[in-house]
Design an enzyme around this catalytic site. Structure first.
Site, PDB file in Angstrom:
ATOM      1  N   ASP A  99     -26.662  76.499   3.052  1.00 54.36           N
ATOM      2  CA  ASP A  99     -25.474  75.524   3.792  1.00 54.36           C
ATOM      3  C   ASP A  99     -26.774  74.309   4.403  1.00 54.36           C
ATOM      4  O   ASP A  99     -26.121  72.782   4.622  1.00 54.36           O
ATOM      5  CB  ASP A  99     -25.111  75.854   4.432  1.00 54.36           C
ATOM      6  N   ASP A 102     -31.544  74.710  10.414  1.00 57.53           N
ATOM      7  CA  ASP A 102     -30.841  73.944  11.770  1.00 57.53           C
ATOM      8  C   ASP A 102     -32.575  73.218  11.923  1.00 57.53           C
ATOM      9  O   ASP A 102     -33.466  72.860  11.731  1.00 57.53           O
ATOM     10  CB  ASP A 102     -30.095  74.425  12.534  1.00 57.53           C
ATOM     11  N   LYS A 130     -31.203  69.290   9.272  1.00 58.29           N
ATOM     12  CA  LYS A 130     -31.186  68.210  11.419  1.00 58.29           C
ATOM     13  C   LYS A 130     -32.299  68.218  10.979  1.00 58.29           C
ATOM     14  O   LYS A 130     -33.055  68.843  12.159  1.00 58.29           O
ATOM     15  CB  LYS A 130     -30.391  69.145  12.020  1.00 58.29           C
ATOM     16  N   PHE A 151     -23.255  69.354  15.879  1.00 56.21           N
ATOM     17  CA  PHE A 151     -22.686  69.951  15.045  1.00 56.21           C
ATOM     18  C   PHE A 151     -21.546  69.656  13.778  1.00 56.21           C
ATOM     19  O   PHE A 151     -20.583  69.235  14.470  1.00 56.21           O
ATOM     20  CB  PHE A 151     -22.344  70.949  16.098  1.00 56.21           C
ATOM     21  N   ARG A 164     -14.412  75.937   7.141  1.00 52.20           N
ATOM     22  CA  ARG A 164     -15.140  75.845   5.468  1.00 52.20           C
ATOM     23  C   ARG A 164     -14.540  74.932   4.875  1.00 52.20           C
ATOM     24  O   ARG A 164     -15.462  74.834   3.895  1.00 52.20           O
ATOM     25  CB  ARG A 164     -15.139  77.129   4.806  1.00 52.20           C
TER      26      ARG A 164
END
Ligand code: IMP
Ligand code: MG
Length: 183
Positions: A99, A102, A130, A151, A164
């Site tokens: 998904d 990070d 990110k 976030f 979700r």
């Protein structure tokens, strides 16, 4: 309770268009290969389901669940496997479907772990990244969208297991995070 759903980071139409584009690239790259999509539970489920249905090459689907120690919004890099793949991957063409990248620590662990099982090839397809948060350099062949250091929730991404099922990717509002830390 403050509504945590903030600004739209990636709209539904943008998701659809990008997934079609990624699917076309993957279909071209994996012609004649033995493709296995490895979804990382649970965040990648929605992305994987939509992506897989755009592919014009045959593929198998398997899943892994991992957890990374650390706070709810910060990964520590120490990863534990909660659910392993159902089948061996030796000699097969593995595409990890994630998904979001990070810090990159979870993915780095997964790559190392799966590489040791001797697949014929090993690549990554991540819907979101990110870049500002990256702590480790990673080779990711397919990337959907770069997002800022906020976030994100929706389209598989959760905030404490919720949101979700949002049909787009949004940021969590700062006020909602502040409210939570006050409580
Ligand atoms: P990393 O190890 O720091 O790269 O973290 C990767 C995992 O943390 C992802 O697979 C997500 O499950 C989760 N994660 C990181 N950032 C976000 C976010 O903005 N929203 C929801 N989950 C996130
Ligand atoms: Mg998660």
């Amino acid at each position: 309770m403050i509504d945590p759903i903030g600004d739209t980071l990636v709209a539904r139409d943008e998701l659809r268009a990008k997934i079609t584009e990624l699917g076309a690239r993957i279909s071209a790259d994996y012609q004649g290969k033995d493709l296995v999509l490895v979804g990382v539970l649970k965040g990648a489920v929605f992305f994987l389901a939509d992506l897989a249905r755009t592919l014009t090459v045959p593929c198998a689907i398997d899943f892994m669940a991992v957890t990374s120690y650390g706070s709810s919004t910060d990964s520590s890099g120490v990863v534990r496997i909660l659910k392993d793949l159902d089948h061996p991957i030796e000699g097969r063409d593995i595409l990890i479907v994630e998904d979001i990248i990070d810090s990159g620590l979870t993915l780095s662990y997964l790559l190392k772990n799966l590489r040791s099982r001797k697949p014929a090839s090993l690549e990554v397809c991540a819907l979101l990244t990110k870049p500002e948060r990256r702590r480790i350099n990673l080779d990711c062949r397919y990337i959907g969208f770069e997002i800022p250091n906020v976030f994100a929730i929706g389209y598989g991404l959760d905030w404490d297991e919720r949101y979700r099922t949002l049909d787009h990717v949004a940021s969590v509002r700062e006020e909602a995070i502040a409210e939570l830390t006050r409580a």
